[in-house]
Design a protein around this motif. Structure first.
Motif, mmCIF file in Angstrom:
data_model
loop_
_atom_site.group_PDB
_atom_site.id
_atom_site.type_symbol
_atom_site.label_atom_id
_atom_site.label_comp_id
_atom_site.label_asym_id
_atom_site.label_seq_id
_atom_site.Cartn_x
_atom_site.Cartn_y
_atom_site.Cartn_z
ATOM 1 N N GLU A 1 0.659 -1.245 0.251
ATOM 2 C CA GLU A 1 0.126 -0.109 -0.087
ATOM 3 C C GLU A 1 0.914 1.246 0.040
ATOM 4 O OE1 GLU A 1 -3.452 1.667 2.983
ATOM 5 O OE2 GLU A 1 -3.541 -0.405 2.178
ATOM 6 N N VAL A 2 0.564 2.105 -0.924
ATOM 7 C CA VAL A 2 1.185 3.514 -0.943
ATOM 8 C C VAL A 2 0.777 4.446 0.124
ATOM 9 C CG1 VAL A 2 1.697 5.595 -2.276
ATOM 10 C CG2 VAL A 2 1.531 3.085 -3.624
ATOM 11 N N GLY A 3 1.375 5.203 0.961
ATOM 12 C CA GLY A 3 1.300 5.973 2.088
ATOM 13 C C GLY A 3 0.723 7.250 1.354
ATOM 14 N N TYR A 4 -0.326 7.940 2.251
ATOM 15 C CA TYR A 4 -0.865 9.211 1.916
ATOM 16 C C TYR A 4 0.055 10.154 1.778
ATOM 17 C CZ TYR A 4 -3.514 13.316 2.331
ATOM 18 O OH TYR A 4 -4.165 14.488 2.187
ATOM 19 N N SER A 5 1.243 10.347 2.559
ATOM 20 C CA SER A 5 2.062 11.380 2.136
ATOM 21 C C SER A 5 2.792 11.270 0.907
ATOM 22 C CB SER A 5 3.359 11.401 3.402
ATOM 23 O OG SER A 5 4.396 12.153 3.033
ATOM 24 N N SER A 6 3.051 10.125 0.418
ATOM 25 C CA SER A 6 3.487 9.853 -0.939
ATOM 26 C C SER A 6 2.610 10.234 -2.052
ATOM 27 C CB SER A 6 4.062 8.477 -1.149
ATOM 28 O OG SER A 6 5.125 8.102 -0.433
ATOM 29 N N ILE B 1 2.570 14.077 -2.151
ATOM 30 C CA ILE B 1 3.268 14.547 -2.885
ATOM 31 C C ILE B 1 3.532 14.596 -4.292
ATOM 32 C CG2 ILE B 1 5.793 14.577 -3.329
ATOM 33 C CD1 ILE B 1 6.070 13.983 -0.230
ATOM 34 N N VAL B 2 2.980 13.298 -4.742
ATOM 35 C CA VAL B 2 2.921 12.977 -6.302
ATOM 36 C C VAL B 2 1.883 14.142 -6.945
ATOM 37 C CG1 VAL B 2 2.174 11.486 -7.896
ATOM 38 C CG2 VAL B 2 3.992 10.692 -6.265
ATOM 39 N N LEU B 3 0.581 14.020 -6.096
ATOM 40 C CA LEU B 3 -0.203 14.633 -6.857
ATOM 41 C C LEU B 3 -0.098 16.324 -6.976
ATOM 42 C CD1 LEU B 3 -3.437 13.302 -5.137
ATOM 43 C CD2 LEU B 3 -2.866 12.907 -7.256
ATOM 44 N N GLU B 4 0.713 16.676 -5.914
ATOM 45 C CA GLU B 4 1.085 18.112 -5.932
ATOM 46 C C GLU B 4 2.103 18.356 -7.246
ATOM 47 O OE1 GLU B 4 3.879 20.698 -3.181
ATOM 48 O OE2 GLU B 4 2.198 19.862 -1.874
ATOM 49 N N ASP C 1 14.780 14.872 -2.503
ATOM 50 C CA ASP C 1 14.778 13.589 -2.137
ATOM 51 C C ASP C 1 13.354 12.955 -1.484
ATOM 52 O OD1 ASP C 1 17.527 13.386 -2.572
ATOM 53 O OD2 ASP C 1 18.027 13.558 -0.470
ATOM 54 N N GLU C 2 12.797 13.767 -0.891
ATOM 55 C CA GLU C 2 11.073 13.434 -0.616
ATOM 56 C C GLU C 2 10.268 13.241 -1.908
ATOM 57 O OE1 GLU C 2 8.265 14.635 2.912
ATOM 58 O OE2 GLU C 2 9.053 16.317 1.725
ATOM 59 N N GLN C 3 10.393 14.339 -2.701
ATOM 60 C CA GLN C 3 9.592 14.090 -3.975
ATOM 61 C C GLN C 3 10.107 12.631 -4.665
ATOM 62 O OE1 GLN C 3 10.544 17.942 -5.329
ATOM 63 N NE2 GLN C 3 8.605 18.619 -4.838
ATOM 64 N N GLN C 4 11.298 12.621 -4.800
ATOM 65 C CA GLN C 4 11.889 11.493 -5.381
ATOM 66 C C GLN C 4 11.526 10.061 -4.937
ATOM 67 O OE1 GLN C 4 13.974 11.559 -8.432
ATOM 68 N NE2 GLN C 4 14.035 9.711 -8.733
ATOM 69 N N GLY C 5 11.637 9.957 -3.866
ATOM 70 C CA GLY C 5 11.206 8.967 -2.998
ATOM 71 C C GLY C 5 9.374 8.383 -3.079
#
Length: 151
Positions: A2-7, A10-13, A128-132
Motif C-alpha cells: 500500500e502506498v502511503g498518504y504522504s507519498s 506529494i505526487v499529486l502536488e 529526495d522526498e519527492q523522488q522517494g
C-alpha cells in the motif's frame, strides 16, 4: 504494498504543478518521456512501430504519449480508498501491454523516463522526498501492470 498518504499527496502536488505548465501537456509530457525511454532502452522502439520507419513510429508514439499521461491522470484521480477499482484498471492496462508485446524489463526504464519528464516540466530536480514518493507510487503502479503482463 500500500502506498502511503504522504507519498500520494506529494505526487499529486508535483503532477499538478507539471500538468499546468503546458497547454498540450499529455502529448508534450508523454513524448518527452517516450523519447527518454528510447534513449535508455532502444529495444522499446519496436513496440511503437519504429521498425516500420521513423514516420510510422512517431505516429504510433504520439498516440501512446497522450494515453501515457492520461493513464497517470486517471490513476491519480482515483488514488485513495477504492484500491480494487484501480487494480482493475491496471489489470486491463497490463493485458493491453502484453498484447502489444511490451516487455516487463522496460518498466524500470520507463520509471527513469517519467522522472526525467517530471523534472523537465517542473524546471528543477525533484528533492529526495519527492523522488522517494514518485518511486513509491510508480513502483506500485508498474508492479500491478507487470503482474498482469506476466499472467
Amino acid at each position: 504494498k500500500e502506498v502511503g498518504y504522504s507519498s500520494i499527496s506529494i505526487v499529486l502536488e508535483t503532477w499538478d504543478a507539471a500538468r499546468f505548465s503546458s497547454k498540450d501537456f499529455d502529448l508534450d509530457f508523454g513524448m518527452l518521456a517516450l523519447e527518454r525511454l528510447f534513449e535508455l532502452q532502444p529495444r522499446a522502439k519496436i513496440v511503437f512501430g519504429y521498425d516500420k520507419g521513423e514516420e510510422e513510429g512517431r505516429k504510433h508514439a504520439s498516440v501512446h504519449a497522450k494515453a501515457f499521461a492520461g493513464l497517470f491522470d486517471s490513476v491519480f484521480q482515483m488514488l485513495g480508498p477504492d484500491v480494487d477499482f484501480i487494480q482493475d484498471i491496471l489489470k486491463q492496462v497490463g493485458i493491453r501491454h502484453k498484447a502489444m508485446g511490451v516487455s516487463p524489463s522496460f518498466f524500470p526504464f520507463m520509471g527513469q523516463a517519467l522522472m526525467h519528464a517530471m523534472e523537465t516540466f517542473l524546471g528543477k530536480k525533484l528533492n529526495d522526498e519527492q523522488q522517494g514518493a514518485w518511486e513509491e507510487v510508480y513502483d506500485a503502479i508498474s508492479n500491478e501492470i507487470v503482474k498482469n503482463i506476466l499472467m
